[in-house]
Write a protein that holds these residues in place. Structure first.
Motif, PDB file in Angstrom:
ATOM      1  N   ALA A  96       0.830  -1.206   0.000  1.00 24.44           N
ATOM      2  CA  ALA A  96       0.000   0.000   0.000  1.00 24.44           C
ATOM      3  C   ALA A  96       0.865   1.257   0.000  1.00 24.44           C
ATOM      4  CB  ALA A  96      -0.931  -0.018   1.211  1.00 24.44           C
ATOM      5  N   ALA A  97       1.923   1.262   0.811  1.00 23.36           N
ATOM      6  CA  ALA A  97       2.798   2.435   0.879  1.00 23.36           C
ATOM      7  C   ALA A  97       3.528   2.653  -0.435  1.00 23.36           C
ATOM      8  CB  ALA A  97       3.797   2.256   2.028  1.00 23.36           C
ATOM      9  N   VAL A  98       4.054   1.576  -1.032  1.00 22.22           N
ATOM     10  CA  VAL A  98       4.755   1.694  -2.313  1.00 22.22           C
ATOM     11  C   VAL A  98       3.803   2.183  -3.402  1.00 22.22           C
ATOM     12  CG1 VAL A  98       5.899   0.382  -4.141  1.00 22.22           C
ATOM     13  CG2 VAL A  98       6.514  -0.014  -1.749  1.00 22.22           C
ATOM     14  N   GLY A  99       2.584   1.639  -3.415  1.00 21.31           N
ATOM     15  CA  GLY A  99       1.620   2.059  -4.424  1.00 21.31           C
ATOM     16  C   GLY A  99       1.224   3.519  -4.285  1.00 21.31           C
ATOM     17  N   LEU A 100       1.046   3.973  -3.038  1.00 17.85           N
ATOM     18  CA  LEU A 100       0.617   5.354  -2.804  1.00 17.85           C
ATOM     19  C   LEU A 100       1.720   6.364  -3.098  1.00 17.85           C
ATOM     20  CD1 LEU A 100      -1.460   4.999   0.490  1.00 17.85           C
ATOM     21  CD2 LEU A 100      -2.319   5.827  -1.708  1.00 17.85           C
ATOM     22  N   PHE A 101       2.953   6.046  -2.728  1.00 19.37           N
ATOM     23  CA  PHE A 101       4.018   7.039  -2.776  1.00 19.37           C
ATOM     24  C   PHE A 101       5.111   6.714  -3.799  1.00 19.37           C
ATOM     25  CE2 PHE A 101       2.433   6.861   1.661  1.00 19.37           C
ATOM     26  CZ  PHE A 101       1.785   8.094   1.675  1.00 19.37           C
ATOM     27  N   GLY A 102       4.898   5.680  -4.622  1.00 17.90           N
ATOM     28  CA  GLY A 102       5.924   5.283  -5.574  1.00 17.90           C
ATOM     29  C   GLY A 102       5.912   6.054  -6.873  1.00 17.90           C
ATOM     30  N   GLY A 103       4.939   6.975  -7.041  1.00 14.26           N
ATOM     31  CA  GLY A 103       4.915   7.820  -8.230  1.00 14.26           C
ATOM     32  C   GLY A 103       4.009   7.348  -9.346  1.00 14.26           C
ATOM     33  N   GLU A 104       3.412   6.158  -9.224  1.00  9.70           N
ATOM     34  CA  GLU A 104       2.554   5.626 -10.286  1.00  9.70           C
ATOM     35  C   GLU A 104       1.069   5.700  -9.933  1.00  9.70           C
ATOM     36  OE1 GLU A 104       3.489   4.610 -13.314  1.00  9.70           O
ATOM     37  OE2 GLU A 104       5.482   5.308 -12.764  1.00  9.70           O
ATOM     38  N   PHE A 105       0.729   6.201  -8.757  1.00  6.35           N
ATOM     39  CA  PHE A 105      -0.667   6.246  -8.313  1.00  6.35           C
ATOM     40  C   PHE A 105      -1.439   7.274  -9.129  1.00  6.35           C
ATOM     41  CE2 PHE A 105      -4.264   7.450  -5.715  1.00  6.35           C
ATOM     42  CZ  PHE A 105      -4.637   6.281  -5.088  1.00  6.35           C
ATOM     43  N   GLY A 106      -2.523   6.815  -9.771  1.00  4.03           N
ATOM     44  CA  GLY A 106      -3.366   7.712 -10.559  1.00  4.03           C
ATOM     45  C   GLY A 106      -4.832   7.420 -10.292  1.00  4.03           C
ATOM     46  N   ALA A 107      -5.479   8.240  -9.490  1.00  4.83           N
ATOM     47  CA  ALA A 107      -6.862   7.981  -9.079  1.00  4.83           C
ATOM     48  C   ALA A 107      -7.810   7.888 -10.264  1.00  4.83           C
ATOM     49  CB  ALA A 107      -7.333   9.073  -8.112  1.00  4.83           C
ATOM     50  N   ALA A 108      -7.488   8.587 -11.364  1.00  2.00           N
ATOM     51  CA  ALA A 108      -8.376   8.577 -12.537  1.00  2.00           C
ATOM     52  C   ALA A 108      -8.478   7.194 -13.159  1.00  2.00           C
ATOM     53  CB  ALA A 108      -7.871   9.574 -13.572  1.00  2.00           C
ATOM     54  N   ARG A 109      -7.474   6.343 -12.933  1.00  2.53           N
ATOM     55  CA  ARG A 109      -7.511   4.994 -13.527  1.00  2.53           C
ATOM     56  C   ARG A 109      -8.626   4.133 -12.937  1.00  2.53           C
ATOM     57  NH1 ARG A 109      -1.662   4.997 -12.549  1.00  2.53           N
ATOM     58  NH2 ARG A 109      -0.582   5.580 -14.459  1.00  2.53           N
ATOM     59  N   ILE A 110      -9.060   4.426 -11.740  1.00  6.08           N
ATOM     60  CA  ILE A 110     -10.026   3.564 -11.046  1.00  6.08           C
ATOM     61  C   ILE A 110     -11.318   3.428 -11.839  1.00  6.08           C
ATOM     62  CG2 ILE A 110     -11.433   3.347  -8.948  1.00  6.08           C
ATOM     63  CD1 ILE A 110      -9.149   4.671  -7.423  1.00  6.08           C
ATOM     64  N   ALA A 111     -11.753   4.491 -12.463  1.00  6.60           N
ATOM     65  CA  ALA A 111     -13.036   4.475 -13.182  1.00  6.60           C
ATOM     66  C   ALA A 111     -12.918   3.924 -14.594  1.00  6.60           C
ATOM     67  CB  ALA A 111     -13.627   5.883 -13.220  1.00  6.60           C
ATOM     68  N   GLU A 112     -11.722   3.576 -15.043  1.00  7.77           N
ATOM     69  CA  GLU A 112     -11.547   3.099 -16.412  1.00  7.77           C
ATOM     70  C   GLU A 112     -12.184   1.723 -16.610  1.00  7.77           C
ATOM     71  OE1 GLU A 112      -7.395   3.025 -17.131  1.00  7.77           O
ATOM     72  OE2 GLU A 112      -7.170   5.219 -17.211  1.00  7.77           O
ATOM     73  N   PRO A 113     -12.644   1.407 -17.826  1.00  6.61           N
ATOM     74  CA  PRO A 113     -13.125   0.051 -18.120  1.00  6.61           C
ATOM     75  C   PRO A 113     -11.960  -0.900 -18.359  1.00  6.61           C
ATOM     76  CG  PRO A 113     -13.288   1.408 -20.074  1.00  6.61           C
ATOM     77  CD  PRO A 113     -12.805   2.327 -18.963  1.00  6.61           C
ATOM     78  N   THR A 114     -12.257  -2.187 -18.331  1.00  7.21           N
ATOM     79  CA  THR A 114     -11.209  -3.173 -18.593  1.00  7.21           C
ATOM     80  C   THR A 114     -10.887  -3.270 -20.074  1.00  7.21           C
ATOM     81  OG1 THR A 114     -12.848  -4.948 -18.764  1.00  7.21           O
ATOM     82  CG2 THR A 114     -11.858  -4.557 -16.592  1.00  7.21           C
ATOM     83  N   GLY A 115     -11.770  -2.752 -20.919  1.00 10.83           N
ATOM     84  CA  GLY A 115     -11.508  -2.800 -22.351  1.00 10.83           C
ATOM     85  C   GLY A 115     -11.565  -4.193 -22.931  1.00 10.83           C
ATOM     86  N   GLY A 116     -12.379  -5.070 -22.307  1.00 13.64           N
ATOM     87  CA  GLY A 116     -12.492  -6.438 -22.796  1.00 13.64           C
ATOM     88  C   GLY A 116     -11.429  -7.356 -22.280  1.00 13.64           C
ATOM     89  N   ALA A 117     -10.538  -6.862 -21.390  1.00 14.83           N
ATOM     90  CA  ALA A 117      -9.480  -7.722 -20.845  1.00 14.83           C
ATOM     91  C   ALA A 117     -10.078  -8.749 -19.917  1.00 14.83           C
ATOM     92  CB  ALA A 117      -8.461  -6.863 -20.094  1.00 14.83           C
ATOM     93  N   GLY A 118      -9.395  -9.876 -19.799  1.00 17.06           N
ATOM     94  CA  GLY A 118      -9.850 -10.903 -18.880  1.00 17.06           C
ATOM     95  C   GLY A 118     -10.613 -11.990 -19.584  1.00 17.06           C
ATOM     96  N   SER A 119     -10.918 -13.045 -18.849  1.00 17.27           N
ATOM     97  CA  SER A 119     -11.498 -14.231 -19.459  1.00 17.27           C
ATOM     98  C   SER A 119     -12.970 -14.419 -19.161  1.00 17.27           C
ATOM     99  CB  SER A 119     -10.738 -15.468 -18.956  1.00 17.27           C
ATOM    100  OG  SER A 119     -10.828 -15.570 -17.557  1.00 17.27           O
ATOM    101  N   ILE A 120     -13.583 -13.510 -18.387  1.00 23.88           N
ATOM    102  CA  ILE A 120     -14.983 -13.684 -17.996  1.00 23.88           C
ATOM    103  C   ILE A 120     -15.840 -12.697 -18.768  1.00 23.88           C
ATOM    104  CG2 ILE A 120     -16.641 -13.536 -16.102  1.00 23.88           C
ATOM    105  CD1 ILE A 120     -14.462 -14.349 -14.217  1.00 23.88           C
TER     106      ILE A 120
END
Length: 419
Positions: A159-183
């Motif tokens: 959690a700490a690395v994700g929050l403060f490692g420089g790659e955290f982007g809250a806008a990504r949360i609302a993105e669709p999967t774009g058809g990724a995945g097997s389900i």
């Protein structure tokens, strides 16, 4: 009838509950659930839905466990409140579903520790943890305490690395999967329910507290406190890690990831830490498997006592006061499943049978009447839990539903023919 020793307090019970849940959702379920939900926001909503259904089930389980403080969980409650057949279906569903869970967790350990030899490592893990459980429930609680401590440390690191490692982007949360995945998630509401059904796999460990009811001190006080406390702590942990993982990886990458938390660390460019996370994942899943084997063994003990399973499995070890034959039998079956099984299919199958188990839990709780202290609308929660369990079963992938219902039907038919 030989009795188990009452040695667990509130802290021990909470630790066993945490050890049964932490790890499964983070290291196994997030990817297929994200694919089913179709977006990051959908995953968070599905997680909340699964958590609410689990809370309803936990409330019902705690009330029933305080009323019937013996090993077996809903197998006992169903028999006492709804009749022997309902109890058998619950017990059979729990045993077969959690046996599949044990196999999935063991294969996960093998995949993290030695990917090229996952199955032999999985078998070795099952045998080693069975030996720990055979040494007594206090040994199980003590080992789980250390495993939970290491797991929480690693999760906080991620959690700490994700929050403060420089790659955290809250806008990504609302993105669709774009058809990724097997389900195939199809319509959004159906996809959300499918994701919630899969995520329920990550919460079902709180039942371990109830199945250990015969080994808890002051069960009328201890169990109703321990179950919701353990569940609440795990829900908060899952929500926090889901947000961090989605914000760093994005839903599309998460939906296809085989090691989401290791990928979070790798995305920040901190090389070497991913090995720490993989080691932490192994430890977390070891804790889940340790508590799983103990819980399934207690349900087998309860069923054997009432001759719904072979009576020879009802033995309690004279020194360690554990159901040693039942746990050895569980380990033997899990070993066979490990040799033949697949992790993702095991998750869906387990979710189906365990949701049926909790549907019976809520139906049994409805017969208890209102809460005399009037602190919670327990009957309403039991009704919502019953409906929620059935909806999540229907929304699971079709193959999982057919396999789960088929195995339950075979067990039920065998029971009726024997009777």
């Amino acid at each position: 009838m030989e009795q188990l020793a009452r040695r667990l307090g509130v802290t021990d019970a909470v630790i066993i509950g945490l050890g049964s849940m932490l790890g499964a959702g983070v290291f196994v379920v997030f990817a297929p659930a994200t694919a089913a939900a179709g977006s990051g926001a959908g995953l968070l909503v599905a997680l909340a839905v699964a958590g609410f259904v689990a809370y309803c089930n936990a409330t019902s389980s705690a009330r029933l466990a305080a009323r019937y403080p013996e090993s077996g969980g809903t197998y006992v409650y169903g028999r006492e409140r709804l009749g022997p057949f309902a109890g058998f279906v619950a017990g059979w569903g729990f045993v077969v579903g959690k046996t599949a869970s044990c196999a999935a967790m063991a294969l996960t350990i093998g995949a993290y520790l030695w990917p090229g030899h996952a199955r032999p490592v999985a078998v070795a893990a099952v045998l080693a943890l069975t030996v720990v459980n055979l040494r007594g429930v206090q040994k199980t609680a003590r080992a789980t305490r250390w495993l939970v401590a290491v797991t929480v440390t690693v999760l906080l690191l991620v959690a700490a690395v994700g929050l403060f490692g420089g790659e955290f982007g809250a806008a990504r949360i609302a993105e669709p999967t774009g058809g990724a995945g097997s389900i195939d998630h199809g319509l959004v509401p159906v996809g959300l329910l499918t994701a919630a059904g899969l995520l329920f796999f990550a919460f079902a460990g709180y039942a371990r507290i109830a199945t250990l009811g015969e080994e808890v001190r002051e069960p009328e006080r201890t169990i109703p406190r321990a179950v919701p406390l353990a569940l609440g702590l795990v829900l908060l942990t899952y929500l926090a890690l889901a947000v961090v993982t989605l914000a760093v990886l994005g839903p599309a990458r998460l939906a296809t990831s085989t090691a989401p938390l290791a990928d979070v660390v790798e995305a920040t460019g901190l090389t070497g830490l991913d090995r720490v996370v993989r080691a932490g994942a192994t430890i977390a899943v070891v804790g889940v498997l340790l508590a799983l084997i103990a819980g399934v063994g207690r349900t087998v003990l309860a069923m054997a006592r009432r001759h719904d399973l072979p009576g020879v499995l009802a033995a309690v070890h004279p020194r360690h006061r554990v159901p040693h034959r039942a746990e050895i039998a569980v380990a033997a079956v899990v070993t066979v499943v490990v040799a033949l099984g697949d992790i993702r299919h095991a998750i869906g199958f387990s979710s189906c049978t365990v949701l049926v188990y909790y549907a019976i839990t809520n139906a049994a709780a409805l017969t208890l009447g209102p809460d005399p202290d009037r602190r919670l609308p327990v009957r309403s929660l039991a009704a919502l839990g019953l409906v929620g369990c059935l909806l999540l079963v229907l929304a699971l992938p079709l193959g999982s539903v057919l396999a789960g219902v088929g195995v339950l039907a075979v067990g039920a038919l065998a029971y009726l023919l024997r009777r």
